[in-house]
Structure formats: structure tokens, C-alpha cells
Scaffold this active site. Structure first.
Site, short mmCIF file in Angstrom:
data_model
loop_
_atom_site.label_atom_id
_atom_site.label_comp_id
_atom_site.label_asym_id
_atom_site.label_seq_id
_atom_site.Cartn_x
_atom_site.Cartn_y
_atom_site.Cartn_z
CG HIS A 52 75.48 57.62 6.40
ND1 HIS A 52 74.78 56.38 6.72
CD2 HIS A 52 74.45 58.12 5.95
CE1 HIS A 52 73.51 56.29 6.57
NE2 HIS A 52 73.12 57.57 6.00
CD GLU A 53 74.52 61.77 3.77
OE1 GLU A 53 74.19 61.37 2.69
OE2 GLU A 53 74.08 61.58 5.15
CG HIS A 71 73.10 57.30 0.87
ND1 HIS A 71 72.34 56.15 1.20
CD2 HIS A 71 72.97 58.13 2.00
CE1 HIS A 71 71.83 56.50 2.35
NE2 HIS A 71 72.14 57.45 2.87
CG HIS A 125 73.17 56.59 -7.61
ND1 HIS A 125 73.95 57.36 -8.64
CD2 HIS A 125 71.91 56.43 -8.20
CE1 HIS A 125 73.22 57.99 -9.34
NE2 HIS A 125 71.92 57.25 -9.20
#
Length: 226
Positions: A98-99, A102, A106
Site C-alpha cells: 500500500h505504501e 503511494h 507520486h
């Protein structure tokens, strides 16, 4: 809007927030006891996901705390809590992926993330000053009513930030779940567990947004009556 109704909504949101947090903790504990299909740690999951997507300038680090995992675009680091960084569970894999979702947002210029990032300086300032401005606005409403509306405008920025966060988190989870399956780190049995863990994590952001909206409505009703 009736003040008592607003109070009731606020209390309901607080109780719902407590319930969701409790469920999240239970789900994370449950899925932390199930080894992911790939048998690799959260750190290895993150490194592999970044590598598979051609990202080489982001570092994976270990930080203290529980469920403190986050991606910092300023330092280009995926910061994983100890239980996620070294754990080889379904929960650890889901959080790590999940991280990294991100990170992909980006890298790809995902619009909601760009909007949220643009709001960070404003929201940082608002978080530090909004309560004082609102308090002063209420006390000085008969002398300087514009001050209360300024406080409401600042609080509205934090509410907007909470709302924009929702698609950012949901999209990161969708990217994570798809990649975990494609990479063979989850299978037919463990994929639903990863989805469920991330679903409850997303609910915390939904509750935060609802609470912020309810509070904003309250302040607007106060200002309108004055």
C-alpha cells in the site's frame, strides 16, 4: 441545522471511529498470524514492488511504532513499522505494498495526490492556528465577525484535505492488491485477507473525513446564526 443534531452526529462519528480502530487492530493482528504466499518480509515486498515498477530512487526504512507506516515524498522513503518491515505475514505485505502504491502515484503524477500535496503547506498552517482563530472569532463575533469566517475558511481547508485523501488511499490499496496477486505474494486464499486489511485501514480515513465535515457544518451553523 439544529445544534443538538450536530452534537449527536459528532458523538456518532467518535463512536464509529473507535469501533473502526478496534476492528482494524483485530484484523491486523489476525492477518499478521498468516504467512504471505511469497514468504517474504514487508521490506522485501516494498523493495520488489519498487524494483518491478522501475523505481530506484526510493529507500525502504524501518521506523518505531505500530501502524505508523507511511511514504514521505520529500525524503523519498517508504517508512515501515517494525512489525511490517520484518514480518512475512499477509498484513505486512499488504501494508508495505500500500505504501509503495503511494510511491507509484507520486511517480505517475496521480492527480488527487498532487492536489493533496499542494494543500500540505496550507493545512500545516491551518492545523497550527485554526482553533485559536475560531475561538477568537466566537469571542469577538459582535466586534469582528470576519474573524470567525476566517477560522471557518481555515478549517474548510483541513476538511478538503481529508476528503481528497480518500481517493488517494483507496487507489493506493487497489494498486497494492493487484500487484500482490501478480507477483505471487498473495493467492486465492490470502488475497481476500489483504483486501480486508486495507479496507479497514481505509475506513479510518472515511471516518476522519466525516468527522471533519460534521465539525465544519457545526461552525457554519454557528456563524450563520450570529
Amino acid at each position: 441545522m439544529n445544534t443538538w443534531l450536530i452534537y449527536g452526529i459528532s458523538i456518532a462519528v467518535m463512536l464509529l471511529s473507535y469501533w473502526v480502530q478496534n476492528r482494524l487492530q483485530k484484523r491486523f493482528k489476525e492477518y499478521s498470524a498468516v504467512r504471505n504466499t511469497g514468504g517474504i518480509t514487508g521490506a522485501q515486498v516494498a523493495e520488489k514492488m519498487l524494483r518491478d515498477n522501475g523505481i530506484t530512487d526510493v529507500k525502504v526504512t524501518c521506523i518505531a511504532g505500530s501502524l505508523t507506516d507511511h511514504y514521505n515524498p520529500q525524503t523519498k522513503t517508504v517508512n515501515l513499522s517494525q512489525e511490517v518491515y520484518g514480518g512475512d505475514s499477509v498484513a505486512a505485505a499488504a501494508v508495505a505494498a500500500h505504501e509503495c502504491g503511494h510511491v507509484l502515484q507520486h511517480a505517475n503524477g496521480y492527480l488527487p495526490l498532487r492536489l493533496r500535496s499542494a494543500l500540505v503547506p496550507v493545512v500545516t498552517f491551518a492545523n497550527k492556528t485554526v482553533m485559536w482563530v475560531l475561538l477568537a472569532g466566537v469571542l469577538m463575533v459582535n466586534i469582528f465577525p470576519q474573524l470567525l469566517w476566517l477560522g471557518i475558511a481555515l478549517f474548510a481547508m483541513t476538511t478538503l484535505f481529508s476528503v481528497i485523501t480518500l481517493p488517494v488511499e483507496i487507489n493506493a490499496s487497489a494498486r497494492a492488491v493487484d500487484w500482490l496477486s501478480d507477483a505471487g505474494i498473495t493467492d486465492a486464499a490470502t488475497r481476500p485477507m489483504a483486501i480486508d486489511a486495507l479496507k479497514w485501514a481505509a475506513y479510518t480515513y472515511v471516518i476522519a473525513a466525516l468527522g471533519s465535515i460534521a465539525t465544519l457544518i457545526y461552525y457554519l451553523s454557528v456563524a450563520s446564526r450570529r
